[in-house]
Design a protein around this motif. Sequence first.
Motif, PDB file in Angstrom:
ATOM      1  N   GLU A 195       0.844  -1.196   0.000  1.00 14.33           N
ATOM      2  CA  GLU A 195       0.000   0.000   0.000  1.00 14.33           C
ATOM      3  C   GLU A 195       0.883   1.252   0.000  1.00 14.33           C
ATOM      4  OE1 GLU A 195      -3.283  -0.086  -0.242  1.00 14.33           O
ATOM      5  OE2 GLU A 195      -3.248  -2.271  -0.160  1.00 14.33           O
ATOM      6  N   HIS A 196       0.458   2.253  -0.749  1.00 14.44           N
ATOM      7  CA  HIS A 196       1.150   3.541  -0.722  1.00 14.44           C
ATOM      8  C   HIS A 196       0.323   4.462   0.158  1.00 14.44           C
ATOM      9  CE1 HIS A 196       3.979   2.112  -3.658  1.00 14.44           C
ATOM     10  NE2 HIS A 196       2.949   1.568  -4.285  1.00 14.44           N
ATOM     11  N   LYS A 197       0.737   4.575   1.412  1.00  8.83           N
ATOM     12  CA  LYS A 197      -0.102   5.199   2.433  1.00  8.83           C
ATOM     13  C   LYS A 197       0.259   6.672   2.649  1.00  8.83           C
ATOM     14  CE  LYS A 197       1.077   2.199   5.695  1.00  8.83           C
ATOM     15  NZ  LYS A 197       2.172   1.479   5.010  1.00  8.83           N
ATOM     16  N   MET A 198      -0.632   7.372   3.351  1.00  8.61           N
ATOM     17  CA  MET A 198      -0.363   8.772   3.684  1.00  8.61           C
ATOM     18  C   MET A 198       0.642   8.881   4.824  1.00  8.61           C
ATOM     19  SD  MET A 198      -4.196  10.291   3.510  1.00  8.61           S
ATOM     20  CE  MET A 198      -3.729  11.976   3.880  1.00  8.61           C
ATOM     21  N   GLY A 199       0.704   7.875   5.670  1.00  8.26           N
ATOM     22  CA  GLY A 199       1.628   7.898   6.812  1.00  8.26           C
ATOM     23  C   GLY A 199       2.175   6.509   7.052  1.00  8.26           C
ATOM     24  N   ILE A 200       2.832   6.314   8.180  1.00  8.70           N
ATOM     25  CA  ILE A 200       3.532   5.072   8.550  1.00  8.70           C
ATOM     26  C   ILE A 200       4.095   4.352   7.311  1.00  8.70           C
ATOM     27  CG2 ILE A 200       2.395   4.762  10.793  1.00  8.70           C
ATOM     28  CD1 ILE A 200       0.707   2.507   9.574  1.00  8.70           C
ATOM     29  N   LYS A 201       4.858   5.124   6.522  1.00  9.46           N
ATOM     30  CA  LYS A 201       5.366   4.579   5.252  1.00  9.46           C
ATOM     31  C   LYS A 201       6.479   3.555   5.456  1.00  9.46           C
ATOM     32  CE  LYS A 201       3.978   8.653   2.740  1.00  9.46           C
ATOM     33  NZ  LYS A 201       4.331   9.820   1.983  1.00  9.46           N
ATOM     34  N   GLY A 202       7.070   3.552   6.647  1.00 11.75           N
ATOM     35  CA  GLY A 202       8.110   2.565   6.930  1.00 11.75           C
ATOM     36  C   GLY A 202       7.539   1.198   7.261  1.00 11.75           C
ATOM     37  N   SER A 203       6.235   1.127   7.483  1.00  9.80           N
ATOM     38  CA  SER A 203       5.583  -0.153   7.771  1.00  9.80           C
ATOM     39  C   SER A 203       5.066  -0.740   6.461  1.00  9.80           C
ATOM     40  CB  SER A 203       4.423   0.067   8.747  1.00  9.80           C
ATOM     41  OG  SER A 203       3.617  -1.088   8.810  1.00  9.80           O
ATOM     42  N   ALA A 204       5.508  -1.950   6.142  1.00 11.20           N
ATOM     43  CA  ALA A 204       5.108  -2.586   4.880  1.00 11.20           C
ATOM     44  C   ALA A 204       3.712  -3.180   5.032  1.00 11.20           C
ATOM     45  CB  ALA A 204       6.102  -3.677   4.512  1.00 11.20           C
ATOM     46  N   THR A 205       2.735  -2.595   4.339  1.00  9.90           N
ATOM     47  CA  THR A 205       1.352  -3.086   4.384  1.00  9.90           C
ATOM     48  C   THR A 205       1.095  -3.811   3.065  1.00  9.90           C
ATOM     49  OG1 THR A 205       0.848  -1.036   5.582  1.00  9.90           O
ATOM     50  CG2 THR A 205      -1.017  -2.387   4.904  1.00  9.90           C
ATOM     51  N   CYS A 206       0.950  -5.121   3.129  1.00  9.28           N
ATOM     52  CA  CYS A 206       1.063  -5.944   1.911  1.00  9.28           C
ATOM     53  C   CYS A 206      -0.224  -6.685   1.555  1.00  9.28           C
ATOM     54  CB  CYS A 206       2.147  -7.003   2.105  1.00  9.28           C
ATOM     55  SG  CYS A 206       3.733  -6.334   2.589  1.00  9.28           S
ATOM     56  N   THR A 207      -0.378  -6.917   0.254  1.00 10.92           N
ATOM     57  CA  THR A 207      -1.336  -7.914  -0.232  1.00 10.92           C
ATOM     58  C   THR A 207      -0.560  -9.209  -0.421  1.00 10.92           C
ATOM     59  OG1 THR A 207      -2.629  -6.249  -1.385  1.00 10.92           O
ATOM     60  CG2 THR A 207      -2.896  -8.522  -2.127  1.00 10.92           C
ATOM     61  N   LEU A 208      -1.065 -10.291   0.166  1.00  7.70           N
ATOM     62  CA  LEU A 208      -0.367 -11.580   0.071  1.00  7.70           C
ATOM     63  C   LEU A 208      -1.264 -12.600  -0.613  1.00  7.70           C
ATOM     64  CD1 LEU A 208       1.192 -11.890   3.673  1.00  7.70           C
ATOM     65  CD2 LEU A 208       2.302 -11.051   1.594  1.00  7.70           C
ATOM     66  N   ASN A 209      -0.705 -13.273  -1.613  1.00  7.71           N
ATOM     67  CA  ASN A 209      -1.436 -14.332  -2.314  1.00  7.71           C
ATOM     68  C   ASN A 209      -0.890 -15.685  -1.866  1.00  7.71           C
ATOM     69  OD1 ASN A 209      -2.985 -12.508  -3.929  1.00  7.71           O
ATOM     70  ND2 ASN A 209      -1.110 -12.108  -5.078  1.00  7.71           N
ATOM     71  N   PHE A 210      -1.746 -16.454  -1.231  1.00  9.78           N
ATOM     72  CA  PHE A 210      -1.344 -17.773  -0.730  1.00  9.78           C
ATOM     73  C   PHE A 210      -1.806 -18.846  -1.714  1.00  9.78           C
ATOM     74  CE2 PHE A 210      -1.743 -15.069   2.983  1.00  9.78           C
ATOM     75  CZ  PHE A 210      -0.664 -15.415   3.773  1.00  9.78           C
ATOM     76  N   GLY A 211      -0.867 -19.662  -2.175  1.00 15.10           N
ATOM     77  CA  GLY A 211      -1.216 -20.859  -2.930  1.00 15.10           C
ATOM     78  C   GLY A 211      -1.682 -20.634  -4.345  1.00 15.10           C
TER      79      GLY A 211
END
Length: 297
Positions: free
Chosen positions: A254-270
């Motif tokens: 995610e390209h966020k407005m804040g907390i940019k150092g925290s990686a907020t991810c979409t994960l595809n399992f399987g």
Amino acid sequence: MSNGLVNIRDQKFVLFEQLGVDKLFAKGKYQDYTVEDVNMLLGEAEKMAVNEILPTYSLGDQQGCTFEDGQVKAPPCFHEPYKKFCEAGWNVAYRSPEAGGQGMPLSVFYACAELFNAANFPFVMYPGLTCGAGGLIEKYGTEAQQRKYMDKMYTGQWGGTMCLTEPGAGSDVGALKTRAKLLPDGSYQITGTKCFISSGDHDLTENNIHAVLARIEGDPPGTDGISLFIVPKIKVNDDGSLGDPNDVLTGNIEHKMGIKGSATCTLNFGEEENCIGELLGEERAGMAIMFNMMNEA
Ligand SMILES: Cc1cc2nc3c(=O)[nH]c(=O)nc-3n(C[C@H](O)[C@H](O)[C@H](O)COP(=O)(O)OP(=O)(O)OC[C@H]3O[C@@H](n4cnc5c(N)ncnc54)[C@H](O)[C@@H]3O)c2cc1C
């Protein structure tokens, strides 16, 4: 002189005069603690926060997380303090010493955490989520799961996450679609997509252990039918060494407005039908177990 983060005098007022934490030290598991120990711990936490974490506050936001060739990187300036934070045991400060933690009273740790969070919350999310996910394995995992996953999470060598949210299941987590299919060896094949996963992928650790909510085939709809699975990013061999990738692919950050150092991810399992998970605790007890971690977050 003020540390610019938290008023330590206020903290001591709350800890000693309002809460009376020293009463905890009279007997029981905290009987080796003293008021001097708490003062010393607050002093050490202040040094860690001001000297190691705070310098990454603006820089971490400027550097941000990157996503290239399927691999997420945390801000480069997070690497050194992450090592120091874990070496000092702050990542598992309130976990039991028997499990590899420091055994600190929770109230005392939260005072220390106030300093860390004020210094740079996105940084603290990485070890915080790992401690939370490891805590689930400590409480509900088998001895084998604890040795295989928890030990390395508690040293900070491996990371951890909580995977609840899906594109169609946020507040309504019972609507989740991630599936788990029982395999002949007792493990489960995991298939589904999770989004907004904090610390979902990064390069601070060599492996990432996901706590994933999914529905076992045939189980009822809604939250009553949800189970919890340990799903490593990289498979772990019986001797503890790293094996093949576990078909957990990062779709994006995610390209966020804040907390940019925290990686907020979409994960595809399987996506390639090769993602393997281990059941944590009882079948269909996933929500109740996950609430242990959510209540700590
Ligand atoms: C920075 C960040 C980090 C995150 N990290 C994680 C993580 O590590 N792991 C994870 O699993 N998830 C994570 N999430 C996801 C987060 O938990 C979800 O965003 C949250 O559960 C809400 O889901 P949603 O975004 O789909 O919003 P929705 O559920 O679609 O809600 C949208 C709005 O509708 C309102 N609403 C929803 N239902 C109702 C109702 N019945 N009645 C009235 N109002 C309602 C909500 O209050 C909200 O205002 C993260 C999110 C963010 C932004």
